[in-house]
Design a protein around this motif. Structure first.
Motif, PDB file in Angstrom:
ATOM      1  N   GLU A 163      31.170  37.948  29.639  1.00 44.20           N
ATOM      2  CA  GLU A 163      32.337  37.574  28.848  1.00 44.20           C
ATOM      3  C   GLU A 163      33.509  38.501  29.121  1.00 44.20           C
ATOM      4  OE1 GLU A 163      34.888  35.661  26.224  1.00 44.20           O
ATOM      5  OE2 GLU A 163      33.039  35.018  27.232  1.00 44.20           O
ATOM      6  N   LYS A 164      33.233  39.814  29.233  1.00 48.16           N
ATOM      7  CA  LYS A 164      34.289  40.780  29.540  1.00 48.16           C
ATOM      8  C   LYS A 164      34.877  40.519  30.926  1.00 48.16           C
ATOM      9  CE  LYS A 164      32.749  44.604  26.610  1.00 48.16           C
ATOM     10  NZ  LYS A 164      32.231  46.002  26.590  1.00 48.16           N
ATOM     11  N   ASN A 165      34.002  40.203  31.882  1.00 49.41           N
ATOM     12  CA  ASN A 165      34.469  39.898  33.236  1.00 49.41           C
ATOM     13  C   ASN A 165      35.320  38.633  33.243  1.00 49.41           C
ATOM     14  OD1 ASN A 165      33.257  42.111  34.445  1.00 49.41           O
ATOM     15  ND2 ASN A 165      31.350  41.012  34.904  1.00 49.41           N
ATOM     16  N   ARG A 166      34.894  37.651  32.428  1.00 49.91           N
ATOM     17  CA  ARG A 166      35.656  36.403  32.341  1.00 49.91           C
ATOM     18  C   ARG A 166      37.035  36.655  31.753  1.00 49.91           C
ATOM     19  NH1 ARG A 166      37.467  32.885  29.015  1.00 49.91           N
ATOM     20  NH2 ARG A 166      36.672  34.039  27.206  1.00 49.91           N
ATOM     21  N   HIS A 207      42.811  37.349  32.351  1.00 52.04           N
ATOM     22  CA  HIS A 207      44.014  38.168  32.161  1.00 52.04           C
ATOM     23  C   HIS A 207      44.729  38.403  33.482  1.00 52.04           C
ATOM     24  CE1 HIS A 207      46.668  41.202  30.486  1.00 52.04           C
ATOM     25  NE2 HIS A 207      46.318  42.017  31.470  1.00 52.04           N
ATOM     26  N   GLU A 208      43.954  38.675  34.531  1.00 48.30           N
ATOM     27  CA  GLU A 208      44.545  38.918  35.851  1.00 48.30           C
ATOM     28  C   GLU A 208      45.243  37.665  36.367  1.00 48.30           C
ATOM     29  OE1 GLU A 208      41.275  40.228  38.196  1.00 48.30           O
ATOM     30  OE2 GLU A 208      41.353  42.305  37.450  1.00 48.30           O
TER      31      GLU A 208
END
Length: 244
Positions: free
Chosen positions: A16-19, A24-25
């Motif tokens: 989830e954090k990676n997603r 965001h990027e």
């Protein structure tokens, strides 16, 4: 020792954090033209007349994209929008068309905000809209403007410089009289004009003739004002040379 359920939960949180990071990027890299083509234009075709869609596409491709097309949404600023105004007026577009183009930019960024890909303040709010006037008026042709400037130069170099500056930047008298050297950036060829009544500012770009004139004036300046009046104090009205 972690249980299988705990390991799965940690892995899920990591995914989830990676997603979120990737999302965001992607938002940070999203350019004006890409958002217009992929998001704004499709919904525009569903909600507006074909005439409006065609007009907005024409303005965007001709005047807006060349200036802000490759700029990320968060980095679109009043400086670029003033450049759009300058290009359109140089192309002899009407004030109404310039207002229309700026309205398109405003709508695109507002829609981007509603899509949660833009969170900044809409820069269009910091750009002075040209007054739309439907009355037919006669404007000086280029050779007529040049002839007028030459006549003014013969009578008063000071008035000639003010008139040239007004003609090339669209600045009003009070903006010119209030202009200080700290608001002139010769290196980046930009000028900040201040509306002393409303305390608002706007950027304009220098033409080559304005840059050359300001560079010469800067070398001999003896006042904080760019166009000081008598005794180096701020002028309050245009010289009566115009009436002679």
């Amino acid at each position: 020792t972690q249980t299988l359920a705990e390991k799965r939960e940690i892995a899920q949180e990591k995914r989830e954090k990676n997603r979120q990071r990737k999302e965001h990027e992607e938002k940070e890299k999203l350019t004006f033209e890409k958002f217009y083509a992929e998001s704004y234009s499709p919904q525009n075709k569903l909600n507006k007349s074909s005439k409006s869609v065609v007009r907005e596409d024409q303005l965007s491709k001709t005047f807006i994209f060349p200036v802000v097309g490759n700029v990320t949404l968060k980095n679109v600023s009043a400086v670029e929008l003033e450049k759009i105004k300058e290009i359109m007026f140089a192309d002899e577009q009407s004030a109404r068309s310039v207002r229309y183009a700026l309205a398109v930019v405003r709508q695109v960024l507002n829609y981007a905000r509603s899509c949660k890909v833009f969170a900044g303040e809409n820069p269009v709010s910091h750009v002075k809209m040209p007054m739309a006037d439907n009355e037919r008026k006669r404007f000086l042709k280029r050779h007529e403007a040049d002839a007028l400037l030459e006549k003014l130069k013969e009578k008063s170099v000071h008035l000639y410089e003010i008139s040239l500056f007004s003609l090339k930047t669209g600045a009003r008298a009070n903006e010119i009289f209030s202009l200080q050297w700290k608001d002139v950036d010769l290196e980046n060829e930009t000028i900040v004009l201040w509306d002393t009544k409303n305390k608002n500012s706007r950027y304009v770009f220098m033409t080559s003739s304005i840059k050359n004139m300001l560079r010469d004036k800067f070398e001999t300046k003896n006042s904080e004002l760019v166009f000081p009046g008598r005794q180096n104090i701020k002028s309050t009205q245009v010289s009566k040379t115009f009436e002679k």
